[in-house]
Design an enzyme around this catalytic site. Structure first.
Site, mmCIF file in Angstrom:
data_model
loop_
_atom_site.group_PDB
_atom_site.id
_atom_site.type_symbol
_atom_site.label_atom_id
_atom_site.label_comp_id
_atom_site.label_asym_id
_atom_site.label_seq_id
_atom_site.Cartn_x
_atom_site.Cartn_y
_atom_site.Cartn_z
ATOM 1 N N HIS A 298 -6.653 1.942 -7.963
ATOM 2 C CA HIS A 298 -6.113 2.847 -6.699
ATOM 3 C C HIS A 298 -7.511 3.164 -5.715
ATOM 4 C CE1 HIS A 298 -2.521 4.929 -4.736
ATOM 5 N NE2 HIS A 298 -3.485 4.503 -3.696
ATOM 6 N N GLU B 64 0.335 6.093 -12.541
ATOM 7 C CA GLU B 64 -1.043 6.350 -12.448
ATOM 8 C C GLU B 64 -1.423 7.857 -13.136
ATOM 9 O OE1 GLU B 64 -2.193 5.663 -8.436
ATOM 10 O OE2 GLU B 64 -1.417 3.734 -8.388
ATOM 11 N N ARG C 18 2.643 0.709 -3.793
ATOM 12 C CA ARG C 18 2.592 1.747 -4.761
ATOM 13 C C ARG C 18 3.198 0.940 -6.092
ATOM 14 N NH1 ARG C 18 0.000 4.621 -2.414
ATOM 15 N NH2 ARG C 18 0.448 6.663 -1.203
HETATM 16 O O1 LIG Z 1 -2.583 5.342 -1.319
HETATM 17 C C1 LIG Z 1 -3.224 6.075 -0.428
HETATM 18 C C2 LIG Z 1 -2.409 6.282 0.922
HETATM 19 O O2 LIG Z 1 -1.074 6.421 0.457
HETATM 20 O O3 LIG Z 1 -3.037 6.347 1.756
#
Ligand SMILES: O=CC(=O)O
Length: 314
Positions: free
Chosen positions: A275, A257, A228
């Site tokens: 992402h 984001e 993250r």
């Molecule tokens: O970012 C994607 C997830 O957390 O699966």
């Protein structure tokens, strides 16, 4: 399908304000379980106390489709007796594959060449600096869960030396299999040639990597983040890249984001993807099946297949 065992309602809202109004108007009355996509965050924002307040008291389960569930305030859910599930393990391969791609790309300065090529300049007026091979380099893995272990296994095939830091140490047999050495946080910062973040975002890990931490790293370190964005203080990363303390970075995730810090966008030494860590047919299918199996179990048995760790004793 869930429709075999329950009536399915789909929210119509396109913004948080609309969603709060839709929910407050009683549109979801009687709902037992909610299925939630990662992308729905863009509509509803965080599932927090304010949002939960508008949902019916019948709601006992929120089934999140994703491994990371920082978009859900689990404490607020617990306070209302709502149990939350995520999709662990389903994401491991795809996310680790993405991390390896970013690791190799960042080590090799591929983004510099890729950007120049698309600008019609072949390798650029000033060609990219020579990259580095992964062989023999120390990969520091911060967070040794399913994704971290999967990445370690793959990085071993590239001849990397694996060090990791995790709250709980792996079983000795697993450490041996992954040839992974457990080290302290400070040691991981000081000794890694490449640092990969593979840990969840929560109040303990927000801005875990900031100015002080960058200062403790080897000069020229490569940073990989598929976890993250907010685990790193993005502004501090931009500064560390500018000073050369960090030589390059491979990023899949960002603090705000879909906004990306302009200092990252304008720096060709940063390999950026929007992402897409689990963005494959196979993995998205696995994740959706996993999340839906939680919904079904919630409806049929009143429990979850994979309750989030923070609620294990609920
Ligand atoms: O970012 C994607 C997830 O957390 O699966």
């Amino acid at each position: 399908a869930v429709s075999e065992v329950a009536d399915v309602l789909t929210p119509k809202s396109t913004s948080r304000a609309e969603f709060l109004e839709e929910a407050a108007s009683g549109a979801f009355e009687g709902c037992i379980a909610a299925y939630r996509t990662f992308g729905s965050f863009q509509v509803t924002g965080k599932i927090d106390a304010e949002l939960l307040e508008t949902l019916p008291r019948s709601l006992g389960f929120i089934c999140h489709n994703g491994a990371g569930y920082d978009q859900v305030d689990v404490q607020a859910c617990t306070a209302r007796g709502i149990r939350v599930s995520n999709t662990p393990t389903a994401v491991d391969d795809a996310t680790a594959d993405t991390a390896i791609f970013l690791l190799l790309g960042a080590l090799r300065n591929l983004a510099v060449g890729m950007t120049a090529l698309r600008a019609g300049e072949w390798r650029g007026l000033v060609p990219p600096a020579l990259g580095h091979d992964p062989q023999g380099k120390v990969l520091g893995i911060l967070g040794m869960g399913g994704i971290g272990r999967n990445m370690a296994k793959k990085a071993l095939a590239f001849g990397m030396k694996i060090r990791y830091h995790n709250r709980t140490r792996l079983e000795p047999s697993v450490e041996k299999e992954l040839e992974a050495e457990h080290v302290g946080f400070e040691e991981l910062l000081a000794e890694s040639d490449v640092l990969s973040l593979n840990l969840p975002l929560n109040h303990n890990t927000r801005h875990l990597i900031s100015r002080q931490e960058f200062a403790k790293m080897k000069k020229g370190i490569v940073i990989v983040n598929t976890a993250r964005g907010a685990i790193i203080d993005e502004a501090a990363l931009v500064e560390a890249l500018e000073s050369g303390q960090v030589s390059s970075a491979g990023l899949d995730v960002y603090e705000q984001e879909p906004h990306v810090h302009p200092g990252l966008l304008s720096n060709p030494r940063v390999l950026l993807i929007p992402h897409m860590g689990t963005w494959t047919v196979e993995t998205e299918t696995k994740m959706e099946e996993w999340a839906i199996s939680n919904v079904r179990m919630a409806i049929e048995e009143g429990q979850l297949r994979s309750i989030v760790p923070d609620q294990r004793d609920m």
